[in-house]
Design a protein around this motif. Sequence first.
Motif, PDB file in Angstrom:
ATOM      1  N   ARG A   1     -30.279 -32.138  31.829  1.00  8.60           N
ATOM      2  CA  ARG A   1     -31.759 -31.690  31.796  1.00  8.60           C
ATOM      3  C   ARG A   1     -31.875 -31.306  30.262  1.00  8.60           C
ATOM      4  O   ARG A   1     -31.436 -30.257  29.709  1.00  8.60           O
ATOM      5  CB  ARG A   1     -32.150 -30.491  32.741  1.00  8.60           C
ATOM      6  CG  ARG A   1     -33.424 -30.052  32.382  1.00  8.60           C
ATOM      7  CD  ARG A   1     -34.510 -30.876  33.031  1.00  8.60           C
ATOM      8  NE  ARG A   1     -35.750 -30.200  33.320  1.00  8.60           N
ATOM      9  CZ  ARG A   1     -36.758 -30.619  33.855  1.00  8.60           C
ATOM     10  NH1 ARG A   1     -36.714 -32.217  34.056  1.00  8.60           N
ATOM     11  NH2 ARG A   1     -38.038 -30.301  33.864  1.00  8.60           N
TER      12      ARG A   1
ATOM     13  N   LYS B   1     -47.994 -29.931  25.759  1.00  2.24           N
ATOM     14  CA  LYS B   1     -46.986 -29.362  26.525  1.00  2.24           C
ATOM     15  C   LYS B   1     -45.393 -29.878  25.969  1.00  2.24           C
ATOM     16  O   LYS B   1     -45.269 -30.630  25.228  1.00  2.24           O
ATOM     17  CB  LYS B   1     -46.948 -29.780  28.139  1.00  2.24           C
ATOM     18  CG  LYS B   1     -48.449 -29.271  28.769  1.00  2.24           C
ATOM     19  CD  LYS B   1     -48.418 -29.886  30.184  1.00  2.24           C
ATOM     20  CE  LYS B   1     -48.626 -31.296  30.336  1.00  2.24           C
ATOM     21  NZ  LYS B   1     -48.977 -31.640  31.848  1.00  2.24           N
ATOM     22  N   ALA B   2     -44.590 -29.167  26.498  1.00  2.00           N
ATOM     23  CA  ALA B   2     -43.012 -29.301  26.203  1.00  2.00           C
ATOM     24  C   ALA B   2     -42.462 -30.775  26.822  1.00  2.00           C
ATOM     25  O   ALA B   2     -42.969 -31.206  27.937  1.00  2.00           O
ATOM     26  CB  ALA B   2     -41.993 -28.345  26.691  1.00  2.00           C
TER      27      ALA B   2
ATOM     28  N   TYR C   1     -31.080 -20.902  28.324  1.00  2.21           N
ATOM     29  CA  TYR C   1     -32.277 -20.603  28.570  1.00  2.21           C
ATOM     30  C   TYR C   1     -33.230 -20.227  27.299  1.00  2.21           C
ATOM     31  O   TYR C   1     -32.341 -19.644  26.089  1.00  2.21           O
ATOM     32  CB  TYR C   1     -32.371 -19.091  29.238  1.00  2.21           C
ATOM     33  CG  TYR C   1     -33.820 -18.333  29.259  1.00  2.21           C
ATOM     34  CD1 TYR C   1     -34.809 -18.707  30.057  1.00  2.21           C
ATOM     35  CD2 TYR C   1     -33.906 -17.396  28.258  1.00  2.21           C
ATOM     36  CE1 TYR C   1     -36.008 -18.041  30.353  1.00  2.21           C
ATOM     37  CE2 TYR C   1     -35.428 -16.828  28.270  1.00  2.21           C
ATOM     38  CZ  TYR C   1     -36.268 -16.882  29.285  1.00  2.21           C
ATOM     39  OH  TYR C   1     -37.496 -16.581  29.295  1.00  2.21           O
TER      40      TYR C   1
ATOM     41  N   LYS D   1     -39.745 -33.222  28.708  1.00  4.06           N
ATOM     42  CA  LYS D   1     -38.550 -32.810  29.524  1.00  4.06           C
ATOM     43  C   LYS D   1     -37.958 -34.156  29.642  1.00  4.06           C
ATOM     44  O   LYS D   1     -38.407 -35.301  29.507  1.00  4.06           O
ATOM     45  CB  LYS D   1     -38.802 -31.994  30.833  1.00  4.06           C
ATOM     46  CG  LYS D   1     -39.191 -30.717  30.448  1.00  4.06           C
ATOM     47  CD  LYS D   1     -40.567 -30.425  30.293  1.00  4.06           C
ATOM     48  CE  LYS D   1     -41.605 -30.601  31.317  1.00  4.06           C
ATOM     49  NZ  LYS D   1     -43.029 -30.202  31.055  1.00  4.06           N
TER      50      LYS D   1
ATOM     51  N   SER E   1     -34.237 -33.698  22.637  1.00  2.00           N
ATOM     52  CA  SER E   1     -34.128 -34.305  24.038  1.00  2.00           C
ATOM     53  C   SER E   1     -33.735 -35.761  23.942  1.00  2.00           C
ATOM     54  O   SER E   1     -33.418 -36.270  25.000  1.00  2.00           O
ATOM     55  CB  SER E   1     -35.708 -34.332  24.420  1.00  2.00           C
ATOM     56  OG  SER E   1     -36.600 -34.940  23.184  1.00  2.00           O
TER      57      SER E   1
ATOM     58  N   TYR F   1     -34.983 -30.754  26.890  1.00  2.00           N
ATOM     59  CA  TYR F   1     -36.534 -30.682  26.570  1.00  2.00           C
ATOM     60  C   TYR F   1     -36.691 -30.503  25.042  1.00  2.00           C
ATOM     61  O   TYR F   1     -35.980 -30.135  24.197  1.00  2.00           O
ATOM     62  CB  TYR F   1     -37.027 -29.407  27.109  1.00  2.00           C
ATOM     63  CG  TYR F   1     -37.104 -28.129  26.327  1.00  2.00           C
ATOM     64  CD1 TYR F   1     -38.515 -27.515  26.003  1.00  2.00           C
ATOM     65  CD2 TYR F   1     -35.988 -27.412  25.841  1.00  2.00           C
ATOM     66  CE1 TYR F   1     -38.415 -26.360  25.244  1.00  2.00           C
ATOM     67  CE2 TYR F   1     -35.946 -26.321  25.106  1.00  2.00           C
ATOM     68  CZ  TYR F   1     -37.380 -25.754  24.641  1.00  2.00           C
ATOM     69  OH  TYR F   1     -37.356 -24.756  23.961  1.00  2.00           O
TER      70      TYR F   1
ATOM     71  N   VAL G   1     -32.457 -25.430  30.301  1.00  2.00           N
ATOM     72  CA  VAL G   1     -31.854 -26.915  30.228  1.00  2.00           C
ATOM     73  C   VAL G   1     -30.505 -26.681  30.999  1.00  2.00           C
ATOM     74  O   VAL G   1     -29.894 -25.642  30.788  1.00  2.00           O
ATOM     75  CB  VAL G   1     -32.050 -27.283  29.024  1.00  2.00           C
ATOM     76  CG1 VAL G   1     -33.403 -27.597  28.657  1.00  2.00           C
ATOM     77  CG2 VAL G   1     -31.329 -26.474  28.011  1.00  2.00           C
TER      78      VAL G   1
ATOM     79  N   ASP H   1     -43.751 -20.572  26.067  1.00  2.49           N
ATOM     80  CA  ASP H   1     -43.206 -21.476  26.943  1.00  2.49           C
ATOM     81  C   ASP H   1     -41.755 -20.924  27.229  1.00  2.49           C
ATOM     82  O   ASP H   1     -41.009 -20.116  26.133  1.00  2.49           O
ATOM     83  CB  ASP H   1     -43.164 -22.915  26.505  1.00  2.49           C
ATOM     84  CG  ASP H   1     -42.628 -23.853  27.337  1.00  2.49           C
ATOM     85  OD1 ASP H   1     -42.723 -23.638  28.785  1.00  2.49           O
ATOM     86  OD2 ASP H   1     -42.272 -25.037  27.021  1.00  2.49           O
ATOM     87  N   GLU H   2     -41.059 -21.228  28.546  1.00  5.53           N
ATOM     88  CA  GLU H   2     -39.822 -20.934  28.425  1.00  5.53           C
ATOM     89  C   GLU H   2     -39.320 -22.093  29.297  1.00  5.53           C
ATOM     90  O   GLU H   2     -39.749 -22.520  30.302  1.00  5.53           O
ATOM     91  CB  GLU H   2     -39.558 -19.523  29.172  1.00  5.53           C
ATOM     92  CG  GLU H   2     -40.344 -19.284  30.677  1.00  5.53           C
ATOM     93  CD  GLU H   2     -39.953 -17.963  31.217  1.00  5.53           C
ATOM     94  OE1 GLU H   2     -39.271 -17.127  30.554  1.00  5.53           O
ATOM     95  OE2 GLU H   2     -40.582 -17.558  32.256  1.00  5.53           O
ATOM     96  N   GLN H   3     -37.915 -22.423  28.848  1.00  3.41           N
ATOM     97  CA  GLN H   3     -37.186 -23.604  29.650  1.00  3.41           C
ATOM     98  C   GLN H   3     -35.748 -23.118  29.932  1.00  3.41           C
ATOM     99  O   GLN H   3     -35.343 -22.614  29.154  1.00  3.41           O
ATOM    100  CB  GLN H   3     -37.419 -24.637  28.798  1.00  3.41           C
ATOM    101  CG  GLN H   3     -38.842 -25.435  28.429  1.00  3.41           C
ATOM    102  CD  GLN H   3     -39.237 -26.218  29.769  1.00  3.41           C
ATOM    103  OE1 GLN H   3     -38.839 -26.658  30.590  1.00  3.41           O
ATOM    104  NE2 GLN H   3     -40.761 -25.830  29.740  1.00  3.41           N
TER     105      GLN H   3
END
Length: 852
Positions: A580, A603-604, A487, A606, A161, A582, A559, A555-557
């Motif tokens: 973007r 939490k993650a 992803y 970002k 990040s 994370y 970027v 969790d899934e993100q």
Amino acid sequence: MLKAKFLASACIVTLAASIGAQNAMAQEAAAPVADDAAPDGSEIIVTATLRKENLQKVPIAVTAVTGEALEKRGVTDLKSLDTVSPSFSLQSANSESGTAQLRIRGIGTSGNNIGLESAVGIFLDGVYLSRPGVALGDLVDVEQVEILRGPQGTLFGRNTSSGALNIRTLKPALDRVEGFANATYGNFDQYSVQMGASAPIITDQLAVRLSGAWRQRDGWLRDAAGDDNYNRDRYLVRGQLYWEPNADVSVRLIGDYSKSNENCCAPVIIREGRYVAAGLYTAVGLPANGGVAVSGPDAVHSRRAASTDPFIDDQRQWGLSGQLDWQFGNAALTAITSYRDYRSKTSSDSDATALNVLVGVTSPFNPAGRLPGYTDIKTFSQELRLAGSLLDDRFDYLVGAYFVDERIEQLQSFAFGPDTQAYFSTILKSLGVPGTNPARDIFAAGVDANGTYANNMFHQSSRNWSLFTNNTFHITDAIGFNFGLRYSNDRKRGSFEQMSASSNACSAVAANTPNLPASLRPLAPLIQSLTCFPLAAKVGAFANAPVEFDRVFKDEQLVYTGKLTAELGATTNSYVSFSRGYKAGGFNLDPTAAIGGASPAFKAEKVNAYELGIKSQLLDRALTVNLALFHQDFSDFQVLEFTGVQYLTFNVPKVKSSGAEMEFTARVSPEFTLSGGLTYTDARYPKDCGGATPPAQVATLCGQSVQNAPKWVTAMAADYSKDIGADLNFGINASVRMESDRRTAPQALLGVAAGTGTEGPTLNFIKGPNDIQDGNAKVNLRAGLGSQNGSWRVELWANNLFDVQTYGVVANTPLRGAGALPGPVNAGGASVSRIAFLQEPRTYGVTLRTKF
């Protein structure tokens, strides 16, 4: 004084500059060869995009430094990389293995909670190193180090990040035998050796390379026992096998083992509270100095002395990796498989004094009577990627998949010693409570806390898999568009189990509260919170006791990044980008994490990052200048704070980092090069960083700068190399890093404010002095004489030439004093003590080099 140091620093660089300038006046400027470029003057090639590309055409702010340039500047490990890039810094606190804080553009991850991953990703030969402590060994046999700024998640596998370090070691040479050896002796009785050799087994097809490093040094800080601290005793061995059966296929196998047995890192007391002057330690039967023999400027500058017992920080790790590269047609397949096994053992005097407050205890999990913390990290990773070109090379594509499985086991062990309750009683005495040891005799009804202990075990298993792509479409020969996606899917299971514990005094305070005189009952919650120190308390012993947990975090993100590039001329390129990024969330692996029904998960983190850059080469390519403007908006920024009583991990809703960077390399002549950079960074917690009703720990951060993020930093270097006669070469390299003031404390002072009614005094946060490290300048100087072919060389060197003493991290001294209580002793928070972890003083020595 500070101005004098800045002037002296400038004089050193100017001196080296004048030597080169006198020689350059009569010579024509040549093609640029930065001190971090290839020795033959070719362009700088980086792998910041997982392809080999010209540094000047990569749409990323990146600093690339070769192994040869690292040698010239005396960079031996990650801690000294800040002399190369003004946007990079590294600090550590009570253990280098657990508290290393890497920062890029003022942003990093603080603290020593193993559940937190670093905002700056570290990649060694394509392998992700999950914690900074894993990467703190010597940089030996290095081909190149790349410092990538800004989120890099679409290309690099995990948690970038803030940025990434991409470290590449030299691979075996297929066509020749080569080797090197360096030996160093320096002050603090330093001995170090680095060596390596490469040889073909089957010429042009199969080769091996072996390299290693050993370093030993006395410490530059003394603890209360008279032992050295910040010493060095470490070694590293790396072996490689490289097979290239044909021009299209190659296989590289790497194995390494390293070990260290060191004392690190004892803090010094930079600010003493008023309890010593008020005679409160004497009043409770403790030594008049409260276990702190030296404090303030004397501890920091003249004596470099800590009041603690020894700090132990031992590490052992090994790793295996394999990389397959297969070129077929217009595409290339890369597969990287790795396994790493890391173990550290730590033993610290957590009260930071010579008293027996937090000490070892003999128990089934602690038979040695020490404080045996240990951490095990086992990591398996697999990466596959396919890269190539389509549409007559107008479309460059890269697609890939990544998987990592990490297992963590950590034991935290704490205990109370015979001085514990008397230490607590100083607060009570400051309020006028009678008796020699009221914390024991009155509040605990005579029950002694000596021997109270807790052995707390934490486990975390983590699996992450991701799919990613990064592609560039060349709209015209001069304009391109780069876009990337990743992803990422995370699953973590974290648990806390108390292996054994005893909290008799803690329970006694709670049980005895109704029997106290009415005038003392309001103080009972304060004394219970201290006697039931969460790290050394039995689960279920009191209302706010540690709570075991076994939780799953998912969790899934997604970027992504988009970059528009444009050539503005034959030697000038520009780009504008949005990214973007994370950093994964997880669990606060601390006994206090689930107290009161709180969730141990965080939490993650970002980030939305914007960047505008220009990279240019001027004056017939003799001058390279790269500029970047950036702005980063972080949400759910992860913070770890030690309050003096417990570790808090929480998310801050808003953090911002804005600024500008300039880096340059000027090839004044074939013998003389100037290089450097200037960074302005405004990394801050906005005034509204916590929203409408932020919790106390967030509210105290709002409106402040981020920890260890100076607004102005410059790093400059002058390198001069001159052949003498038929065989000799003389060289000198001078560098300076200058930075403005920076806030070193992760949080404001922890104080105690007088409550109302039956609630009694309560813990709160107050601002305090001594948390700002003044602006400073540190100079490194290295001069050498040797043969022109490099077969031998002798170098004299000095790092931090003017012995500028700074500190990296400041925090509350655990359990020592309290602020904002009624009465003159506690007024204004002046009773709160402060500790600091110092950074390296001046070191100097001589190095002998040979290569073949």
